[in-house]
Design an enzyme around this catalytic site. Structure first.
Site, PDB file in Angstrom:
ATOM      1  CD  GLU A 115     -15.840  63.160  64.068  1.00 26.39           C
ATOM      2  OE1 GLU A 115     -16.112  63.551  65.204  1.00 26.39           O
ATOM      3  OE2 GLU A 115     -14.901  62.389  63.816  1.00 26.39           O
ATOM      4  CE1 TYR A 144     -20.098  69.856  69.340  1.00 26.79           C
ATOM      5  CE2 TYR A 144     -19.205  70.991  67.406  1.00 26.79           C
ATOM      6  CZ  TYR A 144     -19.494  69.817  68.079  1.00 26.79           C
ATOM      7  OH  TYR A 144     -19.187  68.616  67.496  1.00 26.79           O
ATOM      8  CD  GLU A 187     -17.499  60.375  65.412  1.00 26.82           C
ATOM      9  OE1 GLU A 187     -17.735  60.598  66.614  1.00 26.82           O
ATOM     10  OE2 GLU A 187     -16.347  60.284  64.939  1.00 26.82           O
ATOM     11  CG  HIS A 209     -15.245  69.409  65.026  1.00 30.31           C
ATOM     12  ND1 HIS A 209     -15.798  68.504  64.143  1.00 30.31           N
ATOM     13  CD2 HIS A 209     -16.189  69.624  65.976  1.00 30.31           C
ATOM     14  CE1 HIS A 209     -17.007  68.173  64.567  1.00 30.31           C
ATOM     15  NE2 HIS A 209     -17.284  68.846  65.665  1.00 30.31           N
ATOM     16  CG  ASP A 233       2.224  47.193  92.637  1.00 35.24           C
ATOM     17  OD1 ASP A 233       1.201  47.898  92.753  1.00 35.24           O
ATOM     18  OD2 ASP A 233       2.468  46.222  93.376  1.00 35.24           O
ATOM     19  NE  ARG A 266     -18.543  64.723  68.221  1.00 31.12           N
ATOM     20  CZ  ARG A 266     -18.321  65.405  69.330  1.00 31.12           C
ATOM     21  NH1 ARG A 266     -18.395  66.744  69.335  1.00 31.12           N
ATOM     22  NH2 ARG A 266     -18.011  64.786  70.450  1.00 31.12           N
ATOM     23  CG  HIS A 317     -11.180  60.956  62.580  1.00 25.74           C
ATOM     24  ND1 HIS A 317     -11.213  59.622  62.932  1.00 25.74           N
ATOM     25  CD2 HIS A 317     -12.108  61.552  63.373  1.00 25.74           C
ATOM     26  CE1 HIS A 317     -12.103  59.438  63.898  1.00 25.74           C
ATOM     27  NE2 HIS A 317     -12.679  60.586  64.177  1.00 25.74           N
ATOM     28  CG  ASP A 341     -15.157  58.148  66.592  1.00 28.34           C
ATOM     29  OD1 ASP A 341     -15.883  58.545  67.527  1.00 28.34           O
ATOM     30  OD2 ASP A 341     -14.321  58.874  66.011  1.00 28.34           O
ATOM     31  CG  ASP A 369     -17.415  61.143  70.267  1.00 28.43           C
ATOM     32  OD1 ASP A 369     -17.180  59.951  69.937  1.00 28.43           O
ATOM     33  OD2 ASP A 369     -16.864  62.118  69.727  1.00 28.43           O
ATOM     34  CG  HIS A 391      -8.292  60.709  65.834  1.00 29.74           C
ATOM     35  ND1 HIS A 391      -8.021  61.699  66.734  1.00 29.74           N
ATOM     36  CD2 HIS A 391      -9.648  60.627  65.792  1.00 29.74           C
ATOM     37  CE1 HIS A 391      -9.149  62.192  67.225  1.00 29.74           C
ATOM     38  NE2 HIS A 391     -10.156  61.549  66.674  1.00 29.74           N
ATOM     39  CG  HIS A 426     -11.378  66.831  72.972  1.00 28.59           C
ATOM     40  ND1 HIS A 426     -10.120  67.180  72.554  1.00 28.59           N
ATOM     41  CD2 HIS A 426     -12.027  66.422  71.860  1.00 28.59           C
ATOM     42  CE1 HIS A 426     -10.010  66.993  71.249  1.00 28.59           C
ATOM     43  NE2 HIS A 426     -11.158  66.538  70.799  1.00 28.59           N
TER      44      HIS A 426
HETATM   45  N1  GLY Z   1     -14.145  60.435  69.367  1.00 28.17           N
HETATM   46  C1  GLY Z   1     -13.095  61.100  68.749  1.00 28.17           C
HETATM   47  C2  GLY Z   1     -13.531  61.734  67.524  1.00 28.17           C
HETATM   48  O1  GLY Z   1     -14.720  61.777  67.247  1.00 28.17           O
HETATM   49  O2  GLY Z   1     -12.756  62.159  66.733  1.00 28.17           O
HETATM   50 MN    MN Z   2     -14.439  60.826  65.324  1.00 25.95          MN
HETATM   51 MN    MN Z   3     -16.174  60.474  68.069  1.00 27.60          MN
END
Ligand code: GLY
Ligand code: MN
Ligand code: MN
Length: 436
Positions: free
Chosen positions: A382, A386, A405, A347, A37, A403, A351, A268, A257, A358, A240
């Site tokens: 970003e 890697y 960003e 990647h 619950d 990374r 975004h 982000d 991140d 996103h 991820h």
């Molecule tokens: N943290 C999600 C991205 O960087 O897209």
């Molecule tokens: Mn991002």
């Molecule tokens: Mn991110």
């Protein structure tokens, strides 16, 4: 009228004008059970919130377009007994007043009122497929209406998805939204700086997570905007990664991140820094390559440039760097054309960013061309790199993941880096870490 009320009312007016005619049904998100619950922390639906400012669950906005346009909220009734347990709820009368609707009713009245409001409407705007319970409710309502056909009632013969209209509105951030985005970005930037100051070899990744979460909440953010990544050493090569439980080792980098949500708006940010406060030579080479790619990408964010321009700018720098560092072979042009760079950068470079991390909004136009950047759009930049162990990859690069960003807002002449406060040059990171 206060600024928030003016803003939300004007969004509803814009949406009503975009609809032209018909009735839109825009429910908020359902509460979700976590276990037994206990619920997950409640998060309203972003588009419902965008048009209402209303954060309670169990609510729906009806927009009746046409000559006598109306915004109608259905929400939970006041309930003194439940409010003792769960807290304050507005109830229809206060919600109507506070949020500026033309009318507000109890959710208990929704089905009956829908029959009246939908009768003889030419168009129904409803986002099918988002929630099975709402799909069923609407189907039942339309079937009841059809049963009234012999009394001369007509059923909407056009079903439109309201999401493309709302998404397009949400893509352009108003000054009201820009101010919140800036604050969300600023809190997250401070939180990343705090993480750099608190990291020590031997800590667990979650202990570092605690430091930036502390800063998010201390400064009034309501939640992390998404599952935070704290990835030491090789973990940073899992895009991820979110176990966040490994020991942070002396000599490794750590990639964070993480962003917060403030009044619905996400930040982000990714930063990568040495656990012991000092980049090794090879870490520095790769870090400065990613940073150069990121700066090139940010320079490509300006009105009139295609959405893809920042990505292409980052790729050009990375391809040259991968060749220089002997990670890729042949000319940079050949590396770009063959896609060999994807072994290390798989990647895209950003975004849209807004109420959803996103965020909504098309990336291509109707001709399938990348759309142009315009003032008021907000996005992330970003790039990363890697390097997993592999036969032809020099061993000193293995298990490094980086990374960087930032969140940017397109302005009339270029862009504003909303997260500029989070330090990112090698010198600034090392200086900050040494003073802590
Ligand atoms: N943290 C999600 C991205 O960087 O897209
Ligand atoms: Mn991002
Ligand atoms: Mn991110």
């Amino acid at each position: 009228m206060n600024a928030a009320l003016t803003e939300f009312k004007s969004r509803r007016q814009t949406m009503l004008a975009a609809m032209g005619v018909g009735l839109a049904i825009i429910p908020t998100a359902a509460e979700v059970i976590r276990n037994r619950d206990s619920h997950y922390p409640y998060r309203f639906d972003s588009s419902f919130y965008y048009l209402t400012g209303f954060k309670e669950p169990d609510a729906v906005l009806l927009l009746l377009a046409g000559d006598e346009a109306k915004s109608i909220l259905f929400c939970r009734d006041k309930d003194p007994e439940r409010e003792i347990w769960d807290g304050f709820r507005y109830g229809p009368a206060a919600a109507c007043e506070e949020f500026g609707f033309d009318a507000a009713y109890s959710m208990d009245e929704l089905d009956a009122q829908l029959l009246t409001l939908l009768a003889n409407q030419p168009k129904l705007y409803f986002g099918l497929g988002a929630n099975a319970a709402w799909d069923a409710r609407l189907t039942a309502c339309l079937n009841s209406l059809r049963e009234q056909a012999r009394s001369g009632v007509s059923v909407p013969d056009t079903l439109c998805d309201p999401r493309p209209l709302m998404d397009e509105m949400r893509l352009y951030k108003s000054p009201f939204e820009q101010a919140i985005l800036r604050e969300s970005a600023d809190i997250a930037a401070t939180a990343h700086n705090r993480a750099m100051q608190f990291v020590r070899p031997g800590m667990r990744e979650y202990q570092l997570e605690a430091e930036f979460l502390h800063e998010f909440y201390r400064q009034g953010a309501q939640a992390p905007a998404y599952n935070s990544i704290v990835a030491g050493g090789a973990n940073a090569c899992t895009l991820h990664y979110n176990a966040n439980n490994a020991v942070l080792r002396d000599g490794d980098l750590v990639l964070i991140d993480a962003g917060c949500e403030l009044d619905g708006y996400a930040s982000d940010i990714s930063r990568t820094f040495p656990v012991n406060g000092k980049f090794s030579a090879v870490q520095k080479d790769l870090y400065e390559l990613v940073l150069a790619a990121q700066l090139a990408a940010i320079a490509a964010v300006r009105p009139g440039h295609a959405w893809s321009a920042p990505h292409e700018a980052a790729l050009a720098v990375l391809a040259q760097g991968f060749v220089d560092l002997k990670l890729c072979h042949g000319s940079p042009q050949a590396v770009l054309e063959s896609g060999d760079y994807r072994q290390f950068y798989m990647h895209r470079t950003g975004h849209w960013l807004g109420l959803d991390v996103h965020d909504v909004g098309e990336y291509k136009d109707k001709n399938q061309q990348w759309r142009s950047l315009e003032a008021g759009m907000s996005l992330t930049v970003e790039p990363g790199c890697y390097i997993r162990p592999a036969a032809k990859v020099p061993e000193h690069f293995w298990n490094i993941g980086i990374r960087i960003e930032d969140d940017v807002l397109v302005t009339a002449t270029g862009c504003d880096v909303l997260t500029a406060k989070a330090v990112k040059s090698v010198a600034d990171i090392e200086a900050l870490m040494q003073t802590s």
